[in-house]
Design an enzyme around this catalytic site. Sequence first.
Site, PDB file in Angstrom:
ATOM      1  CG  HIS A 205      -2.034  -0.921   1.168  1.00  0.00           C
ATOM      2  ND1 HIS A 205      -3.270  -0.604   0.654  1.00  0.00           N
ATOM      3  CD2 HIS A 205      -2.104  -2.229   1.531  1.00  0.00           C
ATOM      4  CE1 HIS A 205      -4.057  -1.663   0.707  1.00  0.00           C
ATOM      5  NE2 HIS A 205      -3.371  -2.663   1.241  1.00  0.00           N
TER       6      HIS A 205
ATOM      7  N   GLY B  44      -6.413  -1.582   3.008  1.00  0.00           N
ATOM      8  CA  GLY B  44      -6.165  -0.161   2.787  1.00  0.00           C
ATOM      9  C   GLY B  44      -6.500   0.661   4.012  1.00  0.00           C
TER      10      GLY B  44
END
Length: 280
Positions: free
Chosen positions: A166, A227
């Site tokens: 990420h 996320g």
Amino acid sequence: MNTLKFTKMHGLGNDFLVVDATKEPISWTAANIQAWANRHTGVGFDQLLVIEPSSNERCDFKYRIFNADGSEVEQCGNGARCFAKYVTEHGLTDKKSVMVETMRGIIVLHVLEDGQITVDMGKPHFAPEEIPYVPSSPTDHDAMAHVLIVGTDTVTISCVNMGNPHAVLLVDDIRKAPVSVLGEAIESHAQFPQKVNVGFAEIVSRDEINLRVFERGVGETQACGTGACAAAVAGIRHGLLNQNVLVNLPGGTLTIQWQEGESVLMTGPAAEVYSGVLTY
């Protein structure tokens, strides 16, 4: 022709095709997945989740994830909650805490009394080689935040691996964030050799953020569990957030808990939509 029994599920609008392959292996191609994922001519979903037996005697199941483009990925937090709901409600286990093997290690899923599911997502990783991320200089290797040149833009990102890679960047207003354009450009940036999920985070307070995520191989989704974990961890690590964070995504809200050196705990709902059969 082959037949495939499936269940459609979602976690805050991040939707999945769930397949039970515990009794016998199932084969398909990337083209099959792409066809099934099509929202006009197929079932429509962000990821395909596959439940398999685990070869690890410590684990109850193996968890595999395929993006809508057919690529296999390491982890999916919203999918993990759906996984837990499926295996407990479809009689595959009577446990309320399930240990699951993934491509990047073991995660633990806890089904709570109120129907919410807490996932022990494991410890986050930050070293460039663990993302993976290619530093632009020796000093960039050890930086907590990285400066990335994207076309004519220069952005500052935090890199976090939550079982998958990420890149998190802060924005002033989540509604105006160029998620589709900048997200796609960062996703395939040369400094991310395995591509990357891109989170756009707006800090509301020390206990709350708003988040939109451009997922690798999918595009923007209604919610992204890993996320949400990555964005909360990045904010906590930079001293901007407290250890318990509400993460508001387009599809709903997750609760993320983390302190340095510990595993990330993610709590949120999962829902079953319907079951069906595909022929291919």
